[in-house]
Enzyme design. Sequence first.
Site: not given
Ligand code: GLA
Length: 440
Positions: A193, A249
Amino acid sequence: MSSFTSHRTSRLPAFCLLILVTALLGGRPTLVRAQSTDPAAGLDYGSNVAGYLFADQLAQRKNPAFDRSIAATPAMGWNSWNAFRCDIDEAKIRAAADELVALGLAKAGYKYLVLDDCWQSGRAPDGTLLADGKRFPSGIKALAEYVHKKGLKFGLYSSAGYKTCQGRPGSRGYEWTDARTFADWGVDYLKYDWCYVPDWQDPFDAYARMRDALVATGRPIYFSISAGLRADVMDWAPLVGHSWRFYKDIRSCWDCTGDRAANSILTIIDQASTRSVALKSRPGAWNDADMLEVGNRGLNSDEQAAHFALWTLLASPLMIGTDLSKLTPEALALLKTPTLIAADQDPLGLQGFRYRDYGDTEIWRRWLKDGADGRRRDMFVLLNRGSQPRRIELDIDDGATVHDMMNNLAGLPTTDGRYAVDVPPHAARVVLVNGMQFKN
Ligand code: GLA
């Protein structure tokens, strides 16, 4: 994603220096402008250096040992985040592994079981990443062994920053240590991430560092990039990852309003069809539309079916994001639809795109690998975005045949060279057409 990152850091001085040094050395570099400036997409590429690489530098940043064959088709599996957020423990993850097998999902192709954020607690004095001992008392290695014994592959999550998006320890500065730990634990997939990264950090460098560390372990590890909030993600992610999130997301809503408008199914598909995104997918390197919301509240059954069909048209990784112990027979059947899974995993690896736009109704199209009979095969998603039932018509070339992919019905009738179908609100009909002419 954290607000800690900025996408607009000026790189001009470094860039000018680069040109000066190259000129002094007498080279005649070819300047490669990233191909992904699509004004229509409304994206801002800023002045990030990754978008302005010289061809030889670009070549140097490639790692010839990075094995793309492990992602010949988009990854399929289950991920803990959409279902459980931080409320995870080893019993839940083991149960998910059991269910993937017992429900026939593993057999249908969902082979990666991925533990998302919140499994970490800190670092040992020697820097080794530690799992949360209360929630994972047996440790991650034992969990990976359990998952492997089920015939599945095991995935973990980390971040390119000091911390993960949930504030757990990130891999920044520990890339090589963590890669070795992951390989030692038997990790087959890493979701990486982009939270808590300094503003000045070039994302290409940060991701290449972890990619190279993973490659150096000698273990094949699928590298899944999660940096969808970076406006420049399409400039560099296809060069370093097996797949990469190209947008925000996902939320379990068709066309949410307010703060969540940008996270809806419709917003994500609109992003997927921009020229800068759609043309980048290929075997070994895939656009990731984010994890599935099939089985979750927020989408009715028509919306779930349309969401799933569109993800397969987009050749997106298919990561189930629901509590498998609560899956309805209808949602399970949807996730196992053989024709749709086959389309997602099509060996040609071309992503689909919006082919006709009539406002509330749209036709999406994906060119699949030719059939054994040599005829062209096209997948069409006839989508009703709106809240009224609508009739959608698709022109069919002479001699071509129409097959309902959701219900596996061959030889659907056409009239005057058209296939017409009534589509309920927020729903899709999905057909495979054999024998379309190239002119379309
Ligand atoms: C980000 C990612 C998500 C998830 C969260 C976890 O927002 O895009 O898919 O992995 O972090 O904290």
